[in-house]
Design a protein around this motif. Structure first.
Motif, PDB file in Angstrom:
ATOM      1  N   HIS A 227       0.992  -1.034  -0.135  1.00  0.00           N
ATOM      2  CA  HIS A 227       0.170   0.123   0.232  1.00  0.00           C
ATOM      3  C   HIS A 227       0.779   0.935  -0.176  1.00  0.00           C
ATOM      4  O   HIS A 227       1.468   1.467   1.027  1.00  0.00           O
ATOM      5  CB  HIS A 227      -1.003  -0.021   1.362  1.00  0.00           C
ATOM      6  CG  HIS A 227      -1.425   1.310   1.333  1.00  0.00           C
ATOM      7  ND1 HIS A 227      -2.899   2.034   0.723  1.00  0.00           N
ATOM      8  CD2 HIS A 227      -2.052   1.792   2.091  1.00  0.00           C
ATOM      9  CE1 HIS A 227      -3.436   2.395   0.564  1.00  0.00           C
ATOM     10  NE2 HIS A 227      -2.971   2.741   1.736  1.00  0.00           N
ATOM     11  N   ASN A 228       0.638   2.114  -1.308  1.00  0.00           N
ATOM     12  CA  ASN A 228       1.508   3.155  -1.303  1.00  0.00           C
ATOM     13  C   ASN A 228       2.885   3.034  -0.967  1.00  0.00           C
ATOM     14  O   ASN A 228       3.687   3.043  -0.057  1.00  0.00           O
ATOM     15  CB  ASN A 228       1.086   4.299  -0.565  1.00  0.00           C
ATOM     16  CG  ASN A 228      -0.214   4.882   0.299  1.00  0.00           C
ATOM     17  OD1 ASN A 228      -0.110   5.380  -1.698  1.00  0.00           O
ATOM     18  ND2 ASN A 228      -0.776   5.518   1.154  1.00  0.00           N
ATOM     19  N   PRO A 229       3.921   1.845  -2.183  1.00  0.00           N
ATOM     20  CA  PRO A 229       4.493   1.664  -1.713  1.00  0.00           C
ATOM     21  C   PRO A 229       5.696   2.718  -1.656  1.00  0.00           C
ATOM     22  O   PRO A 229       6.161   2.846  -3.057  1.00  0.00           O
ATOM     23  CB  PRO A 229       5.033   0.841  -2.303  1.00  0.00           C
ATOM     24  CG  PRO A 229       4.355   0.922  -4.126  1.00  0.00           C
ATOM     25  CD  PRO A 229       3.013   0.848  -2.648  1.00  0.00           C
ATOM     26  N   ARG A 230       6.726   3.032  -1.376  1.00  0.00           N
ATOM     27  CA  ARG A 230       7.748   3.886  -1.706  1.00  0.00           C
ATOM     28  C   ARG A 230       9.278   3.440  -1.582  1.00  0.00           C
ATOM     29  O   ARG A 230       9.574   2.920  -0.285  1.00  0.00           O
ATOM     30  CB  ARG A 230       8.012   4.660  -1.173  1.00  0.00           C
ATOM     31  CG  ARG A 230       7.320   5.446   0.431  1.00  0.00           C
ATOM     32  CD  ARG A 230       6.906   6.573   0.511  1.00  0.00           C
ATOM     33  NE  ARG A 230       5.364   6.415   0.444  1.00  0.00           N
ATOM     34  CZ  ARG A 230       4.474   7.275  -0.204  1.00  0.00           C
ATOM     35  NH1 ARG A 230       5.223   8.244   0.084  1.00  0.00           N
ATOM     36  NH2 ARG A 230       3.375   7.028  -0.988  1.00  0.00           N
ATOM     37  N   SER A 231      10.622   3.699  -2.054  1.00  0.00           N
ATOM     38  CA  SER A 231      11.844   3.538  -1.503  1.00  0.00           C
ATOM     39  C   SER A 231      12.329   4.801  -1.724  1.00  0.00           C
ATOM     40  O   SER A 231      12.603   5.418  -2.184  1.00  0.00           O
ATOM     41  CB  SER A 231      12.391   2.426  -3.625  1.00  0.00           C
ATOM     42  OG  SER A 231      13.636   2.960  -3.646  1.00  0.00           O
ATOM     43  N   ALA A 232      12.242   5.156  -0.606  1.00  0.00           N
ATOM     44  CA  ALA A 232      12.799   5.838   0.424  1.00  0.00           C
ATOM     45  C   ALA A 232      14.360   5.936   0.609  1.00  0.00           C
ATOM     46  O   ALA A 232      14.792   6.805   1.112  1.00  0.00           O
ATOM     47  CB  ALA A 232      12.230   5.917   1.874  1.00  0.00           C
ATOM     48  N   SER A 233      15.288   4.892   0.734  1.00  0.00           N
ATOM     49  CA  SER A 233      16.772   5.389   0.658  1.00  0.00           C
ATOM     50  C   SER A 233      17.655   4.651  -0.190  1.00  0.00           C
ATOM     51  O   SER A 233      17.210   4.271  -1.055  1.00  0.00           O
ATOM     52  CB  SER A 233      16.335   3.784   2.244  1.00  0.00           C
ATOM     53  OG  SER A 233      17.579   3.124   1.357  1.00  0.00           O
ATOM     54  N   PRO A 234      17.889   5.794  -0.253  1.00  0.00           N
ATOM     55  CA  PRO A 234      19.302   4.926  -1.470  1.00  0.00           C
ATOM     56  C   PRO A 234      19.753   4.081  -1.965  1.00  0.00           C
ATOM     57  O   PRO A 234      20.217   3.524  -2.366  1.00  0.00           O
ATOM     58  CB  PRO A 234      19.779   6.784  -1.721  1.00  0.00           C
ATOM     59  CG  PRO A 234      20.249   6.582   0.143  1.00  0.00           C
ATOM     60  CD  PRO A 234      18.757   6.387   0.110  1.00  0.00           C
ATOM     61  N   GLY A 235      19.934   3.368  -0.366  1.00  0.00           N
ATOM     62  CA  GLY A 235      21.313   2.105  -0.104  1.00  0.00           C
ATOM     63  C   GLY A 235      20.976   1.229  -1.598  1.00  0.00           C
ATOM     64  O   GLY A 235      22.183   1.129  -2.158  1.00  0.00           O
ATOM     65  N   ARG A 236      20.299   0.822  -2.750  1.00  0.00           N
ATOM     66  CA  ARG A 236      20.520  -0.121  -3.097  1.00  0.00           C
ATOM     67  C   ARG A 236      20.003   0.740  -4.407  1.00  0.00           C
ATOM     68  O   ARG A 236      19.519  -0.865  -5.388  1.00  0.00           O
ATOM     69  CB  ARG A 236      19.126  -0.791  -3.075  1.00  0.00           C
ATOM     70  CG  ARG A 236      18.973  -2.485  -1.823  1.00  0.00           C
ATOM     71  CD  ARG A 236      18.112  -3.170  -0.843  1.00  0.00           C
ATOM     72  NE  ARG A 236      17.721  -3.587  -2.387  1.00  0.00           N
ATOM     73  CZ  ARG A 236      16.860  -3.894  -2.286  1.00  0.00           C
ATOM     74  NH1 ARG A 236      15.765  -3.557  -2.517  1.00  0.00           N
ATOM     75  NH2 ARG A 236      16.554  -5.379  -3.289  1.00  0.00           N
ATOM     76  N   SER A 237      20.061   1.778  -4.646  1.00  0.00           N
ATOM     77  CA  SER A 237      20.118   2.575  -5.893  1.00  0.00           C
ATOM     78  C   SER A 237      21.126   2.291  -6.584  1.00  0.00           C
ATOM     79  O   SER A 237      21.299   2.967  -7.287  1.00  0.00           O
ATOM     80  CB  SER A 237      18.924   3.773  -5.708  1.00  0.00           C
ATOM     81  OG  SER A 237      20.385   4.746  -5.456  1.00  0.00           O
TER      82      SER A 237
END
Ligand SMILES: [Ca+2]
Ligand SMILES: [Ca+2]
Ligand SMILES: [Cu+2]
Length: 296
Positions: A227-237
């Motif tokens: 629900h409302n997914p977000r990827s808020a941490s740069p770690g895996r980008s």
């Protein structure tokens, strides 16, 4: 979200849910961005000199304000080497999209370009909106069609009609301009999608607030509908084994006027690409959303 039929980073197809939101009906235009700069004195990333300590291997001559400009080649080139068509041009910025000698004359209603993610965030904060997440952007782009390849349906050019500003011909040298435009086009030139949104495919790529992460591989979404997914941490980008791999990357969506079937068939709602947070280019812009629960 996603597609199993095109590029690996879009796989697998999976279900998510998002809360209600409103979205700008077209990408932020040159005129709109100009008003922001006029009222705030904001200086974009491309207008500031990169700090030498962040780029230890850089040619000192290139540590000057500038941005990435596309230049068509004279014939076919190795498509694995983007430096064949992307040039770091000193003085290129939103006011001078092709470099210091270029102007915006006649382009007030084109999407603003040479916008880094921090510039998009600054504009959104000023106008009282937010940037969409990847899930929100893709939900909006689909316009109510479930699983369709394109934002208007299953066929690229229904009855021969061009539906978006993309690249027809062999990239990066043969731009046939069947859609009428070599570079960017005025917003609202092509028909809106089912939600009344223009330019969700092509014209310019659009920033989202999510850091880029693979859809698969972690199993975290296996059991439920996020629900409302977000990827808020740069770690895996970060992308290993690439120059600049230490620079976090955000998701961009929608493809651009430079996307061509022989190189990058990404003018589709499921398509996703990553772009480094220190980068601006001639084919990336943005649009904003307003959420029913701001900041949620
Ligand atoms: Ca075009
Ligand atoms: Ca777009
Ligand atoms: Cu592309």
């Amino acid at each position: 979200m996603g597609s199993d039929d095109f590029y690996p980073e879009e796989r697998p197809v999976h279900r998510v849910s998002v809360d209600g939101f409103l979205m700008d009906e077209h990408p932020v235009t040159v005129a709109e961005f100009r008003r922001f700069v006029k009222e705030t004195g904001y200086v974009t990333l491309a207008e500031r000199a990169p700090a030498a300590e962040h780029y230890p291997d850089a040619d000192p001559d290139l540590l000057v304000p500038g941005s990435l400009v596309f230049r068509a080649t004279t014939g076919p080139v190795d498509l694995r080497d983007v430096s064949n068509w992307w040039w770091y041009v000193p003085g290129a910025q939103w006011r001078n999209p092709e470099g210091p000698d270029s102007t915006l004359h006649g382009r007030e209603r084109h999407p603003v370009t040479h916008i880094a993610i921090e510039d998009a965030e600054a504009f959104a904060a000023w106008i009282g909106k937010e940037l969409p997440t990847e899930a929100e952007w893709e939900f909006a782009a689909r316009g109510g069609l479930e699983g369709a390849a394109f934002v208007w349906g299953g066929e690229f050019a229904p009855k021969g009609k061009m539906m978006a500003n993309t690249w027809q011909g062999e990239f990066p040298w043969q731009n046939l301009k069947t859609d009428g435009y070599e570079g960017t086009s005025p917003v609202k030139t092509f028909a809106p999608n089912g939600y009344g949104l223009y330019d969700m495919a092509g014209n310019v790529w659009e920033w989202t607030s999510d850091f880029f992460t693979p859809f698969d591989g972690d199993g975290e979404h296996a059991c439920c509908v996020p629900h409302n997914p977000r990827s808020a941490s740069p770690g895996r980008s970060v992308v290993p084994d690439q120059p600049g791999a230490h620079i976090p990357r955000r998701v961009i969506k929608g493809g651009s006027h430079l996307c061509a079937p022989n190189y990058c068939l990404r003018y589709r709602p499921a398509a996703r690409q990553s772009e480094a947070i220190d980068t601006s280019t001639a084919h990336i812009g943005f649009r904003c959303v307003v959420r029913s629960t701001p900041g949620a």
